[in-house]
Design an enzyme around this catalytic site. Structure first.
Site, PDB file in Angstrom:
ATOM      1  N   ASN A   1      -7.729  12.327   4.738  1.00 19.70           N
ATOM      2  CA  ASN A   1      -8.575  13.426   4.722  1.00 19.70           C
ATOM      3  C   ASN A   1     -10.279  12.897   5.751  1.00 19.70           C
ATOM      4  O   ASN A   1     -10.656  14.057   6.439  1.00 19.70           O
ATOM      5  CB  ASN A   1      -9.487  14.068   3.557  1.00 19.70           C
TER       6      ASN A   1
ATOM      7  N   CYS B   1     -16.406  16.515   0.440  1.00 20.73           N
ATOM      8  CA  CYS B   1     -16.736  16.638  -1.044  1.00 20.73           C
ATOM      9  C   CYS B   1     -17.381  15.170  -1.389  1.00 20.73           C
ATOM     10  O   CYS B   1     -17.638  14.800  -2.615  1.00 20.73           O
ATOM     11  CB  CYS B   1     -14.869  16.917  -1.255  1.00 20.73           C
TER      12      CYS B   1
HETATM   13  C1  LIG Z   1      -8.871  18.961   0.512  1.00 21.44           C
HETATM   14  C2  LIG Z   1      -8.732  18.113  -0.328  1.00 21.44           C
HETATM   15  C3  LIG Z   1      -8.067  17.670  -1.360  1.00 21.44           C
HETATM   16  C4  LIG Z   1      -8.976  18.965  -2.439  1.00 21.44           C
HETATM   17  O1  LIG Z   1      -8.145  20.404  -2.101  1.00 21.44           O
HETATM   18  P1  LIG Z   1      -8.583  21.613  -2.827  1.00 21.44           P
HETATM   19  O2  LIG Z   1      -7.902  22.649  -2.522  1.00 21.44           O
HETATM   20  O3  LIG Z   1      -9.986  21.883  -2.104  1.00 21.44           O
HETATM   21  O4  LIG Z   1      -9.244  21.185  -4.456  1.00 21.44           O
HETATM   22  C5  LIG Z   1      -7.791  16.658  -2.328  1.00 21.44           C
HETATM   23  N1  LIG Z   1      -7.153  16.072  -1.764  1.00 21.44           N
HETATM   24  C6  LIG Z   1      -7.399  15.551  -0.704  1.00 21.44           C
HETATM   25  C7  LIG Z   1      -6.541  15.112   0.237  1.00 21.44           C
HETATM   26  C8  LIG Z   1      -7.486  16.691   0.963  1.00 21.44           C
HETATM   27  O5  LIG Z   1      -7.876  16.735   1.487  1.00 21.44           O
END
Ligand SMILES: *Cc1c(COP(=O)(O)O)cnc(C)c1O
Length: 380
Positions: A154, A326
């Site tokens: 991400n 996050c």
């Molecule tokens: C955004 C993301 C998450 C979290 O997803 P949510 O649906 O917002 O809980 C987990 N793992 C990765 C790699 C992400 O990019």
């Protein structure tokens, strides 16, 4: 107007997705578990249609799909659920293996399991962000229960060698979980062919609504429920199904599949134009393997500038970030795993291009970085 280039944090809900969701809030509001009236059956049919679409996109049977509130919950269900199921069936294996560059939604549940008797091995990645499969091979042993490696990162967008990882796991009967939140709808992905037992995804990363996602469970894989209650989703995840969000996820998957190839090609072109523009400014380097990367990702480090100043200047025109949405405040653990210092990580920019990104947006981004860098280098 702010130019939004933060599509790894979240994507806008597609207009077609909004339209598909609209009737399911008020007009058709029935609970899909109400099987004794037609309204409930209609809601159940809408859920099953969305389930079918999602399953088909991943070449899986519909029964493999467990709807969750997002990828975070899907990861928790996969990791804790698999560990608990192993305890229940008397499987003596306890070892967990993952990568240093995983999302917090994988690292944190695994750390929790490590505190509860499941030893965790966190493998480093190479300087380009990719796992060296030899290192994984060395880390696997008779005690290894589970390997969790993401499909696409991400922050730096690198695509891990899933097929090789899957083959290593399969040869030893080890479960393979993959957080594919950044990959589904963006790059081709077929869990079964890749040897993936458990795959997590999220609606809002593929132009669907926030608050919905899924865990896709391979044949014969058992995860103990982490949410107990009404027995929905075949007892795997209790709670009234979020019909509008589920319908939205189904529509988002369908829309994403329809334009995936064209979008990937167009955004890869824009991404290279962005990189060419930034590279010409001098003193900017690219993070992660550029050849094995999401088409819409670019992550760079600007050398010799203060990260806080850089982002303060960029904020005037761009919506970008220095790392994951996050892990606000703390320096990126992903860039640290690539060997970047705290200062370098802070002076990094993650660009996430998206469906609506135009050539003009790219020109704006290059100009904004150029101006910010010139201003800081003048002051220095
Ligand atoms: C955004 C993301 C998450 C979290 O997803 P949510 O649906 O917002 O809980 C987990 N793992 C990765 C790699 C992400 O990019």
């Amino acid at each position: 107007m702010l130019t939004y280039l933060d599509h790894h944090a979240t994507t806008p809900c597609d207009a077609a997705v909004l339209a598909a969701m609209a009737p399911w809030w008020r007009e058709h509001f029935a609970n899909p578990s109400s099987r004794q009236h037609r309204a409930g059956l209609e809601a159940a049919a809408a859920v099953e249609q969305a389930r079918g679409r999602l399953a088909a996109a991943l070449a899986m049977p519909p029964a493999a799909v467990v709807f969750t509130s997002g990828a975070t919950e899907a990861n928790n269900l996969a990791l804790k659920g698999l560990a608990e199921a192993a305890l229940e069936r008397g499987d003596p294996r306890r070892g967990l293996v993952t990568l240093a560059t995983e999302h917090r939604a994988v690292l944190d549940p695994l750390a929790w399991l490590a505190r509860h008797g499941f030893p965790l091995t966190v493998l480093p990645v190479q300087a380009d962000g990719l796992l060296d499969p030899g290192r994984l091979d060395d880390a696997l042993g008779p005690d290894t229960l589970l390997v969790s490696v993401m499909a696409a990162n991400n922050e730096i967008g690198v695509l891990q060698p899933l097929e090789t990882i899957g083959a290593l796991c399969r040869a030893r009967g080890i479960h393979f979980h993959c957080d594919a939140a950044q990959a589904v709808g963006h790059v081709p992905l077929e869990p079964t062919g890749l040897g993936i037992d458990l795959l997590s995804l999220s609606g809002h990363k593929l132009y669907g609504p926030k608050g919905i996602g899924a865990l896709v469970v391979g044949e014969g894989v058992r995860v103990a429920p982490q949410m107990h209650g009404g027995g929905q989703e075949d007892g795997r995840r209790a709670g009234t199904l979020a019909v509008p969000l589920i319908v939205g996820l189904g529509a988002a998957v369908q829309t994403a599949l329809a334009d995936r190839e064209g979008r990937a090609e167009r955004l890869a072109g824009l991404r290279e134009r962005l990189w060419d523009g930034l590279e010409s400014l001098g003193g900017i380097c690219r993070n992660g393997n550029a050849g094995r990367c999401l088409p819409h990702n670019l992550n760079v480090t600007v050398s010799g500038v203060d990260g806080a100043d850089l982002h303060r200047l960029l904020r005037r025109r761009l919506a970008v970030s220095s790392g994951s949405a996050c892990s606000q405040g703390s320096p990126s653990h992903v860039l640290a795993a690539l060997g970047r210092s705290r200062a370098e990580a802070a002076a990094s920019i993650r660009f996430g291009l998206g469906r609506d990104t135009t050539g003009e947006d790219i020109a704006t981004a290059v100009a904004a970085v150029a101006e910010a860098v010139a201003e800081m280098r003048r002051a220095a």
